[in-house]
Design an enzyme around this catalytic site. Structure first.
Site, PDB file in Angstrom:
ATOM      1  N   HIS A 166     -10.753  13.472   1.494  1.00 44.08           N
ATOM      2  CA  HIS A 166     -10.971  12.087   1.860  1.00 44.08           C
ATOM      3  C   HIS A 166     -11.050  11.857   3.364  1.00 44.08           C
ATOM      4  O   HIS A 166     -11.813  11.038   3.828  1.00 44.08           O
ATOM      5  CB  HIS A 166      -9.820  11.254   1.280  1.00 44.08           C
ATOM      6  CG  HIS A 166      -9.927   9.796   1.524  1.00 44.08           C
ATOM      7  ND1 HIS A 166     -10.985   9.049   1.041  1.00 44.08           N
ATOM      8  CD2 HIS A 166      -9.129   8.925   2.191  1.00 44.08           C
ATOM      9  CE1 HIS A 166     -10.815   7.788   1.394  1.00 44.08           C
ATOM     10  NE2 HIS A 166      -9.713   7.681   2.097  1.00 44.08           N
ATOM     11  N   LEU A 209     -14.702   7.208  -4.508  1.00 43.03           N
ATOM     12  CA  LEU A 209     -13.346   6.762  -4.219  1.00 43.03           C
ATOM     13  C   LEU A 209     -12.918   5.615  -5.129  1.00 43.03           C
ATOM     14  O   LEU A 209     -13.610   4.624  -5.262  1.00 43.03           O
ATOM     15  CB  LEU A 209     -13.278   6.308  -2.754  1.00 43.03           C
ATOM     16  CG  LEU A 209     -11.976   5.675  -2.294  1.00 43.03           C
ATOM     17  CD1 LEU A 209     -10.845   6.676  -2.352  1.00 43.03           C
ATOM     18  CD2 LEU A 209     -12.120   5.129  -0.890  1.00 43.03           C
ATOM     19  N   GLU A 217      -6.811   3.202  -3.270  1.00 42.38           N
ATOM     20  CA  GLU A 217      -5.371   3.278  -3.398  1.00 42.38           C
ATOM     21  C   GLU A 217      -4.799   1.929  -3.833  1.00 42.38           C
ATOM     22  O   GLU A 217      -3.734   1.857  -4.440  1.00 42.38           O
ATOM     23  CB  GLU A 217      -4.799   3.665  -2.029  1.00 42.38           C
ATOM     24  CG  GLU A 217      -3.317   3.841  -2.011  1.00 42.38           C
ATOM     25  CD  GLU A 217      -2.877   4.645  -0.788  1.00 42.38           C
ATOM     26  OE1 GLU A 217      -3.616   5.547  -0.372  1.00 42.38           O
ATOM     27  OE2 GLU A 217      -1.806   4.354  -0.257  1.00 42.38           O
ATOM     28  N   ARG A 226      -2.337  10.886   6.994  1.00 45.07           N
ATOM     29  CA  ARG A 226      -2.606   9.500   7.335  1.00 45.07           C
ATOM     30  C   ARG A 226      -2.140   8.600   6.202  1.00 45.07           C
ATOM     31  O   ARG A 226      -2.377   8.895   5.035  1.00 45.07           O
ATOM     32  CB  ARG A 226      -4.103   9.283   7.556  1.00 45.07           C
ATOM     33  CG  ARG A 226      -4.470   7.844   7.779  1.00 45.07           C
ATOM     34  CD  ARG A 226      -5.926   7.676   8.142  1.00 45.07           C
ATOM     35  NE  ARG A 226      -6.853   7.900   7.038  1.00 45.07           N
ATOM     36  CZ  ARG A 226      -7.129   6.994   6.095  1.00 45.07           C
ATOM     37  NH1 ARG A 226      -6.518   5.826   6.091  1.00 45.07           N
ATOM     38  NH2 ARG A 226      -7.980   7.272   5.143  1.00 45.07           N
ATOM     39  N   GLN A 229      -6.894  15.369   4.432  1.00 41.33           N
ATOM     40  CA  GLN A 229      -6.247  14.561   3.403  1.00 41.33           C
ATOM     41  C   GLN A 229      -7.013  14.588   2.089  1.00 41.33           C
ATOM     42  O   GLN A 229      -8.243  14.501   2.067  1.00 41.33           O
ATOM     43  CB  GLN A 229      -6.157  13.113   3.883  1.00 41.33           C
ATOM     44  CG  GLN A 229      -5.497  12.204   2.866  1.00 41.33           C
ATOM     45  CD  GLN A 229      -5.127  10.867   3.471  1.00 41.33           C
ATOM     46  OE1 GLN A 229      -5.982  10.031   3.708  1.00 41.33           O
ATOM     47  NE2 GLN A 229      -3.853  10.669   3.744  1.00 41.33           N
ATOM     48  N   HIS A 233      -7.410  12.509  -1.280  1.00 44.72           N
ATOM     49  CA  HIS A 233      -7.114  11.205  -1.874  1.00 44.72           C
ATOM     50  C   HIS A 233      -6.842  11.433  -3.350  1.00 44.72           C
ATOM     51  O   HIS A 233      -7.619  12.099  -4.026  1.00 44.72           O
ATOM     52  CB  HIS A 233      -8.299  10.261  -1.691  1.00 44.72           C
ATOM     53  CG  HIS A 233      -7.934   8.830  -1.908  1.00 44.72           C
ATOM     54  ND1 HIS A 233      -7.609   8.344  -3.149  1.00 44.72           N
ATOM     55  CD2 HIS A 233      -7.807   7.797  -1.046  1.00 44.72           C
ATOM     56  CE1 HIS A 233      -7.313   7.051  -3.036  1.00 44.72           C
ATOM     57  NE2 HIS A 233      -7.428   6.696  -1.774  1.00 44.72           N
ATOM     58  N   ARG A 250      -0.354   9.516   0.052  1.00 46.14           N
ATOM     59  CA  ARG A 250      -1.414  10.240  -0.641  1.00 46.14           C
ATOM     60  C   ARG A 250      -1.108  11.715  -0.844  1.00 46.14           C
ATOM     61  O   ARG A 250      -1.426  12.280  -1.885  1.00 46.14           O
ATOM     62  CB  ARG A 250      -2.714  10.088   0.140  1.00 46.14           C
ATOM     63  CG  ARG A 250      -3.226   8.679   0.074  1.00 46.14           C
ATOM     64  CD  ARG A 250      -4.386   8.452   0.985  1.00 46.14           C
ATOM     65  NE  ARG A 250      -4.853   7.075   0.838  1.00 46.14           N
ATOM     66  CZ  ARG A 250      -5.762   6.506   1.612  1.00 46.14           C
ATOM     67  NH1 ARG A 250      -6.311   7.197   2.602  1.00 46.14           N
ATOM     68  NH2 ARG A 250      -6.130   5.269   1.412  1.00 46.14           N
ATOM     69  N   PHE A 305       0.853  -1.183   0.000  1.00 52.78           N
ATOM     70  CA  PHE A 305       0.000   0.000   0.000  1.00 52.78           C
ATOM     71  C   PHE A 305       0.888   1.231   0.000  1.00 52.78           C
ATOM     72  O   PHE A 305       2.088   1.137   0.299  1.00 52.78           O
ATOM     73  CB  PHE A 305      -0.898  -0.025   1.249  1.00 52.78           C
ATOM     74  CG  PHE A 305      -2.343   0.214   0.938  1.00 52.78           C
ATOM     75  CD1 PHE A 305      -3.074  -0.717   0.225  1.00 52.78           C
ATOM     76  CD2 PHE A 305      -2.979   1.366   1.361  1.00 52.78           C
ATOM     77  CE1 PHE A 305      -4.406  -0.498  -0.065  1.00 52.78           C
ATOM     78  CE2 PHE A 305      -4.317   1.591   1.078  1.00 52.78           C
ATOM     79  CZ  PHE A 305      -5.029   0.658   0.363  1.00 52.78           C
TER      80      PHE A 305
END
Lengths: 557, 135, 244
Positions: A336, A233, A236, A371, A221, A223, A267, A107
């Site tokens: 996000h 969304l 990721e 995050r 944040q 995204h 991100r 990730f």
């Protein structure tokens, strides 16, 4: 308060830790409608013997741009693996390897592939699991579709929560020995957002108005891959599984911005890279009006889509009529997650005894300035569990305080004699839309002092307009316009905190990027912003960041 | 709680519904017809209690009398029975977990088979009626 | 399909139970889905309209409505795919209407709970490692775990319409989902709970639930599989001489 992942986890933890506790789960939605169901990619946990807690901590702290409290992170990463196994025993269909063990994938920003996942519906499956577990207990009472309007604090104890029962319009008061705030974030103060329409920061704003300070609200944040034009969304995991981002020239531009991690950088970095490309005129223009976007190319991993990314493949087909195996998906950075929230300590306790916070609603702070993808669902599980246990513990040693009738009546007056009777002709939806536009444009991926000043000015204007709203819907039953009005009120307060916090933070750190101060400034700003309610707007103070093992260093991916 | 309750008429609203719904509605309808026939059959048979002659007269009236319509009704009844039987076989197979993935195809195959059998049956029945030995 | 506007007709119900229809024109270039149409109406044309919605990405299950007579999720129904400019939106059938498009789902979730839809095991409390489950074992119930509890199947089922006590497709599918999970040990309790007149026996396989399911769960086939499980359970009970 709140029926998402953190709320459900806390409710289960409370009833399981003490055989006599009863829990009321108050939510403005049916629990399964909470936005936690939309979490897609995965959740990080140290399960592999070759991985270790320090590595997970380091990734998280580096991702946070060193604003995370390191003792909290170290504590947190140790709590996660048990939560993964627990939810597995409760029926969560974590994706498996051939031998039947839980498999993990890479990730953004991770140095080890440690994201546990359930295809690309991680949040959905964990929510189903927790909800089903809740159904085992008669001691968990669901109060669905009760919209919280305030909490009252009296002689430094939680006193009561006031709600509107949406179904009847009745003003309903909840009293309890302890309260867990788990109402999620406030992403909907922006317009182009991956968040559900219900993600309006109710928990943050209610706590703030009751005098509980909020921490680091300016860190919002973005995204990188919000589907154009809807903002849905695109996980990721699409990039983690090997997807490419391409500009209008068809080039993989990430090699300029994060030469090693490329598309798998965190991100904030990817979002900025995409915006730089768009600003440099290399954004793609196509069938979506004037919106410029970037192409997410999955055609070279077409064989993986069915097993690993079924949901986004389905979404691209249903909403954009795009076959992800054949053509690129149009994406653009979208709001996000709010890293900030109710300021809580390692035990999830707030400044008010008996009030706890968990999930996106709280800031402990693990996420600092940014995050990492895959660090939110695990936070909900691990800290929801902690909050549930602590709240149960608190409840078993305290009584219910006497109801403060004055505050209850005051709130009742505010709702029905003020808000419902305002008659200035302003449309609530128009205010919300203007707020979203201002936040998108002026408090977006790139901020400047000038833009932020203009945003603050607009927010004041909107607040003034808000005092002149007219609610057309005069009915009691399911009055969603009244609900909108209250939500917009919450979001205006939060937007003010976000913009002012961002204005005062004259540096760039994580998701907060100031074009006029493009460097991180550890000498002056390695500290948390604490916003406390006053009649004239938020009072901003700062508190130090707790550092244990990892000294701030430059962040290179 | 009864405000939303639908009437039985709703079982026969086929617009914008799938094949399964059609099969289901027709299964219910044909079932009712068969039950009705069963009782009619009992009623006719019960004439035996009044003696052979009465019974023969009733049956002859139904088959050859001025009411030729009964022959048509008999044919319709055959259609209904064969339809119901074939769909019943499909339902039983499905309930045992067989052919679930292709239950629509199964519907067509079984119904086609049943209708072919029915035509065969009707052919022989008609031969028997013509030769007068049908009873 | 030629005009610039969609003609929305929405079934309303007010506080006092009075039912009426409202008409609205929505410009085609402002919306793509039926949900966006409803939101446009509520934001710009009529603030008194009530509806449920949240995620807008067909995963939360909030916005189940009837579009031109067919149960659908408003958020994932592309308006242009309806092949007509006249869009008629009504609350889903077989539920009591609270207001406008909002229906009372409590009965639905109560029925869902009756099938004991959770993992039942003897060894609660030992969470030190995962329970092994191969991808093949997962695939057995994968499809049935995708249910978002939107209630469309209940609205489509002709049996639910005439027998309000019937547990319904979603609830029964959840039973199968847990019975097929290799980590579960509670199948027999569930079969006892739903092998009743108002459980699997009430299904007559009209298959409409599977036609309208937005997530491809195929509840109707799930109920047939469950019926076989119930049958085997009853037979083995008889053989063992256990009286029900």
């Amino acid at each position: 308060m709140g029926g998402g992942l953190a709320g459900l986890r806390a409710a289960i933890a409370a009833v399981e830790s003490n055989g006599e506790i009863t829990v009321g789960l108050v939510s403005k939605l049916y629990p399964l409608r909470s936005h936690s169901v939309a979490a897609e990619g995965g959740t990080s946990a140290v399960l592999d013997p070759e991985d270790n807690f320090d590595l997970h901590s380091y990734d998280t702290i580096k991702g946070s741009d060193y604003l995370a409290d390191q003792d909290a992170v170290e504590e947190f990463v140790k709590l996660v693996p048990e939560q993964i196994y627990t939810t597995d025993h409760w029926g969560c269909p974590w994706s498996r390897a051939e031998d039947g063990r839980i498999s993990q994938r890479d990730f953004g920003g991770l140095s080890f592939p440690r994201a546990v996942f359930a295809a690309d519906k991680t949040g959905f499956h964990v929510m189903q699991t927790l909800y089903s577990r809740c159904l085992m207990y008669d001691r968990i009472h669901f109060y669905n579709e009760y919209f919280a309007t305030s909490i009252s604090v009296d002689s430094n104890r939680f006193n009561a929560m006031t709600t509107i029962n949406l179904r009847t319009g009745e003003y309903t008061i909840f009293q309890s020995k302890s309260l867990i705030l788990a109402a999620g974030g406030g992403g909907r103060m922006y317009r182009f957002s991956t968040c559900a329409h219900s993600t309006t920061g109710d928990g943050d704003a209610i706590a703030y108005r009751a005098g509980i300070p909020l921490k680091d609200m300016e860190f919002v944040q973005f995204h990188p891959t919000g589907l154009v034009p809807s903002g849905i969304l695109i996980t990721e995991a699409a990039r983690a599984e090997g997807g490419y981002l391409r500009n209008s020239e068809g080039k993989r531009f990430m090699e300029h911005y994060a030469p090693t991690k490329l598309e798998e950088a965190p991100r904030d970095i990817v979002s900025r890279a995409m915006m730089w490309e768009i600003e440099a005129g290399r954004g793609v223009r196509g069938g979506y009006g004037n919106i410029e976007y970037i192409n997410l190319d999955l055609t070279h991993i077409a064989d993986k889509l069915e097993e690993r990314l079924p949901m986004i493949t389905d979404i691209a087909r249903k909403f954009n009529n795009i076959d992800a195996a054949e053509g690129p998906i149009p994406v653009r950075p979208a709001t996000h997650y709010t890293m900030g929230g109710v300021s809580v300590g390692i035990g999830t306790e707030t400044v008010v005894p008996g009030v706890f916070g968990a999930g996106e609603n709280a800031s402990i702070s693990i996420h600092g300035a940014n995050r990492l993808g895959s660090n939110s669902t695990n936070e909900c599980l691990a800290l929801g569990n902690v909050a549930g246990k602590k709240a149960a513990e608190f409840a078993s040693s305290h009584g219910i305080p006497d109801l403060n009738h004055d505050k209850i009546r005051e709130e009742e007056k505010r709702l029905w004699e003020d808000i419902m009777r305002r008659d200035g002709g302003e449309n609530v939806a128009a205010i919300r839309s203007d707020l979203g536009h201002t936040m998108d444009v002026n408090v977006g991926v790139f901020k400047t002092g000038e833009k932020l000043e203009s945003a603050i000015k607009t927010i004041y204007e909107l607040k003034e307009r808000y005092s002149r709203i007219s609610i057309q819907d005069k009915s009691n039953v399911f009055n969603t316009e009244l609900q909108w009005a209250l939500e917009v009120g919450y979001m205006l307060d939060l937007a003010e905190i976000v913009a002012k916090g961002a204005f005062e933070r004259k540096e760039s750190r994580g998701a907060h990027y100031r074009k006029d101060f493009p460097k991180r400034d550890d000498d002056n700003f390695l500290k948390h912003t604490i916003a406390t309610y006053t009649r004239d707007g938020p009072r901003l103070e700062y508190s130090p960041v707790r550092i244990t093992k990892w000294q701030p260093a430059e962040r290179v991916y | 709680m009864t405000e939303h309750k639908a009437s039985i008429i709703s079982w026969f609203r086929f617009d914008r519904k799938g094949l399964g719904f059609f099969a289901y509605s027709m299964h219910r309808f044909s079932g009712v017809v068969i039950v009705f026939y069963l009782y009619l059959h009992y009623a006719v048979l019960s004439n035996l209690l009044r003696g052979q002659a009465t019974f023969d007269a009733v049956v002859r009236a139904a088959a050859y009398g001025p009411y030729g319509i009964f022959i048509v009704m008999d044919v319709l009844l055959t259609v209904v029975i064969f339809y119901h039987g074939a769909n019943g076989v499909r339902l039983m197979l499905n309930e045992m977990g067989l052919g679930l993935a292709h239950h629509k195809a199964l519907f067509f195959v079984l119904e086609a088979g049943a209708m072919a059998l029915m035509l065969l049956f009707l052919y022989y029945a008609w031969q028997a009626v013509l030769s007068g030995s049908g009873l | 399909m030629s005009g610039n506007e969609y003609e929305f007709t929405i079934k309303r119900k007010d506080d006092h139970g009075k039912v009426s229809y409202s008409d609205y024109s929505v410009p085609k270039d402002r919306i793509s889905t039926v949900f966006e149409g409803l939101l446009y109406i509520k934001e710009n044309l009529d603030q008194t309209l009530s509806m449920r919605y949240s995620c807008t990405m067909e995963i939360c299950g909030s916005c189940a409505v009837e579009v031109n007579g067919k149960p659908k999720m408003a958020c994932s129904t592309i308006a242009s795919s309806l092949k007509t400019d006249k869009i008629r939106v009504e609350p889903i059938r077989h539920f009591d209407v609270i207001k406008d498009l909002v229906v009372d789902l409590d009965s639905f979730f109560d029925k869902y709970r009756k099938g004991l839809p959770y993992i039942i095991r003897e060894d609660y409390g030992d969470y030190s490692s995962e329970l092994l489950q191969t991808p093949e074992q997962f695939q057995k119930y994968e499809q049935y775990s995708m249910c978002i509890k939107c209630g469309l199947c209940m609205a489509a089922c002709p049996i639910v319409g005439t027998d309000e006590d019937y547990l319904g497709p979603a609830s029964l599918t959840a039973v199968l989902r847990y019975n097929l999970d290799s980590r579960d040990e509670g199948g027999k309790y569930r079969l006892e709970a739903i092998g009743t007149e108002e459980g699997t026996s009430r299904c007559h396989y009209a298959g409409e639930c599977s036609e309208v399911c937005p997530k491809g769960v195929d509840p109707s086939s799930a109920i047939q599989k469950l019926r076989w499980q119930v049958f085997k359970h009853e037979i083995s009970g008889l053989i063992r001489g256990r009286r029900k």
